[in-house]
Design an enzyme around this catalytic site. Structure first.
Site, PDB file in Angstrom:
ATOM      1  N   GLU A 123       0.830  -1.210   0.000  1.00  0.00           N
ATOM      2  CA  GLU A 123       0.000   0.000   0.000  1.00  0.00           C
ATOM      3  C   GLU A 123       0.866   1.262   0.000  1.00  0.00           C
ATOM      4  OE1 GLU A 123      -4.306  -1.378   1.709  1.00  0.00           O
ATOM      5  OE2 GLU A 123      -2.933  -0.498   3.169  1.00  0.00           O
ATOM      6  N   GLU A 180      -6.036  -6.950  -2.167  1.00  0.00           N
ATOM      7  CA  GLU A 180      -6.686  -6.996  -0.859  1.00  0.00           C
ATOM      8  C   GLU A 180      -8.161  -6.662  -1.027  1.00  0.00           C
ATOM      9  OE1 GLU A 180      -5.052  -4.900   2.473  1.00  0.00           O
ATOM     10  OE2 GLU A 180      -2.975  -5.373   1.922  1.00  0.00           O
TER      11      GLU A 180
END
Length: 366
Positions: free
Chosen positions: A141, A248
């Site tokens: 991320e 995700e």
């Protein structure tokens, strides 16, 4: 389409006696996923997730030894592997990208060398152990950069510093190509409804000639808008010529806290945070709403040509000793004072007692 699961805490679950059921029948959840043609396991990796007394930060204690042990189990079960380098000693995400303890104080050139060497060393160990990953994430991320402050991209809402950041990413990507040239390299962002940020970020990767294969995104409706916004953004990313995956994904089955030792435990996604106007009405945070979300999301992903979808921590049951962080781990990431219990348990594909939820049977390759 690849269907994957991130079950990085699974060995810790087993060590604390976790059991999984289909109705009243106990099952091996990994075998059950494989029966649904779920075919890839994503495993996160932290550099040194231990405190000064060599006690683990918990949440799986995901160092290189843990990776090899879990990856061997994955291979035995027939999964391919996505290795997720956080380049931190503990959790890395858009709000925190802590430099590992042993790398603190390094200048940019030295930090690039550290990223390169560490990546090479881990991948060489994995290769020697027979568990070389099929895909490799360089950072987790990294929408706002990694290895802060040196590789930070956003400060007080102003984005920049791509030169330093790209050097760090390039160091990781070069190591991947040299040790495992056949593995696909993934660059992973969140904020997956934000087309402007994705165009900026991956445009800068193109300018810097960063060598990677897959654009990876996180998608949690509580933070990232509607599926329509997500897929509009990802469709626009086709201009970069890369494969696109959602690495995700998660959605809750309840907002009711579980009880441990007679105490109700805090959840990251409670009733207030779970409510998304115009979305929660269609997909209520119930077992049935979670199942409908998973079914519809996978259908949309296939329609939009998404290369893979990974459900995040579907086996992370609550229980005594099952923690998202030790107190020392919280101090490392500067998030002291929170509960250490499992705050993500209501996003599983099993309920608090380990019983398979309806969404499990929707998470399948057809």
């Amino acid at each position: 389409m690849i269907l994957g699961i991130d079950v990085s805490t699974y060995l810790e679950e087993l060590a604390h006696g976790a059991r999984y059921f289909d109705g009243n029948r106990e099952i091996d959840p990994l075998d059950a996923f494989r029966a649904n043609d779920v075919d890839c396991m994503r495993i996160r990796l932290w550099n040194d997730p231990y405190d000064d007394l060599d006690e683990p930060y918990l949440a799986g204690t995901c160092d290189d030894r843990h990776y090899i042990k879990l990856a061997k189990l994955a291979k035995e079960k027939g999964f391919s592997i996505l290795l997720d380098f956080h380049y931190s000693d503990f959790w890395a995400d858009p709000g925190k990208q802590m430099i590992p303890k042993s790398w603190q104080g390094l200048e940019l050139d030295e930090l690039c060398q550290a990223v390169y060497r560490f990546t090479c060393q881990v991948l060489a160990k994995a290769k020697e152990a027979g568990v070389a990953p099929d895909m490799i994430q360089v950072g987790n991320e990294i929408t706002n950069g990694m290895l802060w402050p040196i590789g930070k991209l956003e400060n007080d809402g102003v984005r920049g510093n791509y030169d330093a950041f790209c050097r760090l990413v390039d160091a990781g990507c070069r190591a991947c190509r040299e040790v495992l040239p056949e593995a696909k390299i993934v660059l992973h962002l969140e904020r997956s409804h934000d087309q402007a940020v994705y165009q900026e970020f991956f445009g800068e990767m193109a300018k810097a000639d960063i060598d990677y294969d897959v654009i990876g995104a996180s998608y949690y409706p509580y933070w990232h808008g509607t599926p329509e916004q997500l897929f509009e953004n990802l469709d626009a990313c086709r201009v970069f010529g890369k494969e696109i995956m959602v690495v995700e994904l998660g959605y809750g089955f309840t907002t009711e806290a579980y009880s441990l030792g007679g105490e109700a435990k805090r959840l990251v996604i409670d009733a207030e945070r779970a409510y998304v106007p115009g979305f929660t009405e269609q997909y209520p945070v119930t077992p049935e709403g979670q199942a409908a979300f998973v079914r519809d999301f996978l259908a949309m992903a296939r329609q939009h040509g998404i290369g893979g979808v990974f459900y995040w921590e579907p086996l992370w049951l609550p229980g005594e000793g099952i923690c998202w962080a030790s107190e020392a781990g919280q101090r490392y990431i500067h998030e002291e004072g929170k509960s250490t219990s499992n705050e993500w348990a209501n996003q599983c594909l099993f309920d608090y007692a380990g019983r398979k939820l309806p969404a499990f049977d929707e998470y399948k390759n057809e």
